[in-house]
Design a protein around this motif. Structure first.
Motif, PDB file in Angstrom:
ATOM      1  N   GLY A   1       9.734 -10.464  -0.694  1.00  0.00           N
ATOM      2  CA  GLY A   1      10.501  -9.803   0.430  1.00  0.00           C
ATOM      3  C   GLY A   1      11.758  -8.921   0.070  1.00  0.00           C
ATOM      4  O   GLY A   1      12.431  -8.428   0.915  1.00  0.00           O
ATOM      5  N   TYR A   2      11.814  -8.532  -1.124  1.00  0.00           N
ATOM      6  CA  TYR A   2      12.884  -7.575  -1.515  1.00  0.00           C
ATOM      7  C   TYR A   2      12.370  -6.226  -1.264  1.00  0.00           C
ATOM      8  O   TYR A   2      11.270  -5.839  -1.147  1.00  0.00           O
ATOM      9  N   ASN A   3      13.323  -5.386  -1.079  1.00  0.00           N
ATOM     10  CA  ASN A   3      13.157  -3.795  -0.941  1.00  0.00           C
ATOM     11  C   ASN A   3      13.023  -3.136  -2.555  1.00  0.00           C
ATOM     12  O   ASN A   3      13.804  -3.907  -3.387  1.00  0.00           O
ATOM     13  N   ILE A   4      12.550  -2.163  -2.532  1.00  0.00           N
ATOM     14  CA  ILE A   4      12.687  -1.376  -3.994  1.00  0.00           C
ATOM     15  C   ILE A   4      13.384  -0.109  -3.722  1.00  0.00           C
ATOM     16  O   ILE A   4      13.269   0.695  -2.958  1.00  0.00           O
ATOM     17  N   GLY A   5      14.328   0.179  -4.730  1.00  0.00           N
ATOM     18  CA  GLY A   5      15.129   1.476  -4.868  1.00  0.00           C
ATOM     19  C   GLY A   5      14.687   2.272  -6.027  1.00  0.00           C
ATOM     20  O   GLY A   5      14.038   1.869  -6.850  1.00  0.00           O
TER      21      GLY A   5
ATOM     22  N   GLN B   1       0.901  -1.250  -0.089  1.00  0.00           N
ATOM     23  CA  GLN B   1      -0.069  -0.033  -0.101  1.00  0.00           C
ATOM     24  C   GLN B   1       1.002   1.431   0.001  1.00  0.00           C
ATOM     25  O   GLN B   1       0.463   2.369  -0.684  1.00  0.00           O
ATOM     26  N   GLU B   2       1.913   1.299   0.887  1.00  0.00           N
ATOM     27  CA  GLU B   2       2.826   2.384   0.892  1.00  0.00           C
ATOM     28  C   GLU B   2       3.604   2.678  -0.562  1.00  0.00           C
ATOM     29  O   GLU B   2       3.716   3.716  -0.869  1.00  0.00           O
ATOM     30  N   PHE B   3       4.003   1.342  -1.037  1.00  0.00           N
ATOM     31  CA  PHE B   3       4.599   1.663  -2.314  1.00  0.00           C
ATOM     32  C   PHE B   3       3.656   2.369  -3.453  1.00  0.00           C
ATOM     33  O   PHE B   3       3.898   3.106  -4.172  1.00  0.00           O
TER      34      PHE B   3
ATOM     35  N   PRO C   1      15.358  -3.509  -7.746  1.00  0.00           N
ATOM     36  CA  PRO C   1      15.200  -4.417  -6.560  1.00  0.00           C
ATOM     37  C   PRO C   1      16.539  -4.298  -5.747  1.00  0.00           C
ATOM     38  O   PRO C   1      17.760  -4.149  -6.348  1.00  0.00           O
ATOM     39  N   CYS C   2      16.136  -3.994  -4.601  1.00  0.00           N
ATOM     40  CA  CYS C   2      17.390  -4.185  -3.406  1.00  0.00           C
ATOM     41  C   CYS C   2      17.229  -5.417  -2.531  1.00  0.00           C
ATOM     42  O   CYS C   2      16.095  -5.905  -2.442  1.00  0.00           O
ATOM     43  N   GLU C   3      18.422  -5.626  -2.023  1.00  0.00           N
ATOM     44  CA  GLU C   3      18.289  -6.868  -1.141  1.00  0.00           C
ATOM     45  C   GLU C   3      17.353  -6.889  -0.117  1.00  0.00           C
ATOM     46  O   GLU C   3      16.916  -5.687   0.587  1.00  0.00           O
ATOM     47  N   LYS C   4      16.853  -8.025   0.336  1.00  0.00           N
ATOM     48  CA  LYS C   4      15.872  -7.987   1.201  1.00  0.00           C
ATOM     49  C   LYS C   4      16.226  -7.398   2.627  1.00  0.00           C
ATOM     50  O   LYS C   4      17.458  -7.693   3.098  1.00  0.00           O
ATOM     51  N   ASN C   5      15.498  -6.638   3.087  1.00  0.00           N
ATOM     52  CA  ASN C   5      15.661  -5.613   4.330  1.00  0.00           C
ATOM     53  C   ASN C   5      16.881  -5.055   4.282  1.00  0.00           C
ATOM     54  O   ASN C   5      17.366  -4.549   5.157  1.00  0.00           O
ATOM     55  N   GLU C   6      17.277  -4.535   3.025  1.00  0.00           N
ATOM     56  CA  GLU C   6      18.714  -3.755   2.923  1.00  0.00           C
ATOM     57  C   GLU C   6      18.434  -2.606   1.900  1.00  0.00           C
ATOM     58  O   GLU C   6      17.329  -2.690   1.175  1.00  0.00           O
ATOM     59  N   LYS C   7      19.244  -1.620   1.619  1.00  0.00           N
ATOM     60  CA  LYS C   7      19.376  -0.565   0.735  1.00  0.00           C
ATOM     61  C   LYS C   7      20.111  -0.944  -0.566  1.00  0.00           C
ATOM     62  O   LYS C   7      19.959  -0.216  -1.392  1.00  0.00           O
ATOM     63  N   ASN C   8      21.047  -1.750  -0.372  1.00  0.00           N
ATOM     64  CA  ASN C   8      21.737  -2.335  -1.699  1.00  0.00           C
ATOM     65  C   ASN C   8      21.074  -2.865  -2.749  1.00  0.00           C
ATOM     66  O   ASN C   8      20.252  -3.797  -2.315  1.00  0.00           O
TER      67      ASN C   8
END
Length: 104
Positions: free
Chosen positions: A80-84, A14-16, A37-44
């Motif tokens: 589970g990935y983060n998004i940059g 929802q936030e995305f 895509p960024c690493e799971k629970n990370e910014k890289n």
């Protein structure tokens, strides 16, 4: 997946979507954001997720195949990935990264 994890995932999506919709509402015509895509629970950046999209990318978030659509981002969040997001040469996107609440 426990109820709390499901609720957390729904909130992340929802936030995305809220961010994406706000960005695109104010973006110039023809603007395409450079999500990756960024690493799971990370910014890289996640070389593994980028390689899964295209082995020719060598896992680089700079490679054109690393750019993700809104729907691809949602699928990555579900995995589970983060998004940059990146401001690219010539676009009008300005990014600010505030890690300290003192500046808010």
């Amino acid at each position: 997946m426990g109820a709390t994890m499901v609720e957390n995932l729904k909130l992340r999506i929802q936030e995305f979507e809220k961010f994406y919709d706000t960005l695109m509402t104010h973006a110039p015509a023809g603007y395409t954001p450079w999500f990756f895509p960024c690493e799971k629970n990370e910014k890289n950046p996640s070389a593994l997720a980028i390689l899964k999209k295209n082995a020719m990318s060598k896992g680089s978030w700079h490679h054109p195949s690393a750019q993700c659509t809104k729907n691809e981002c949602i699928l990555l969040l579900k995995e589970g990935y983060n998004i940059g997001i990146s401001a690219r040469n010539g676009d009008k996107l300005i990014l600010g990264d505030i890690d300290n609440a003192v500046y808010l």
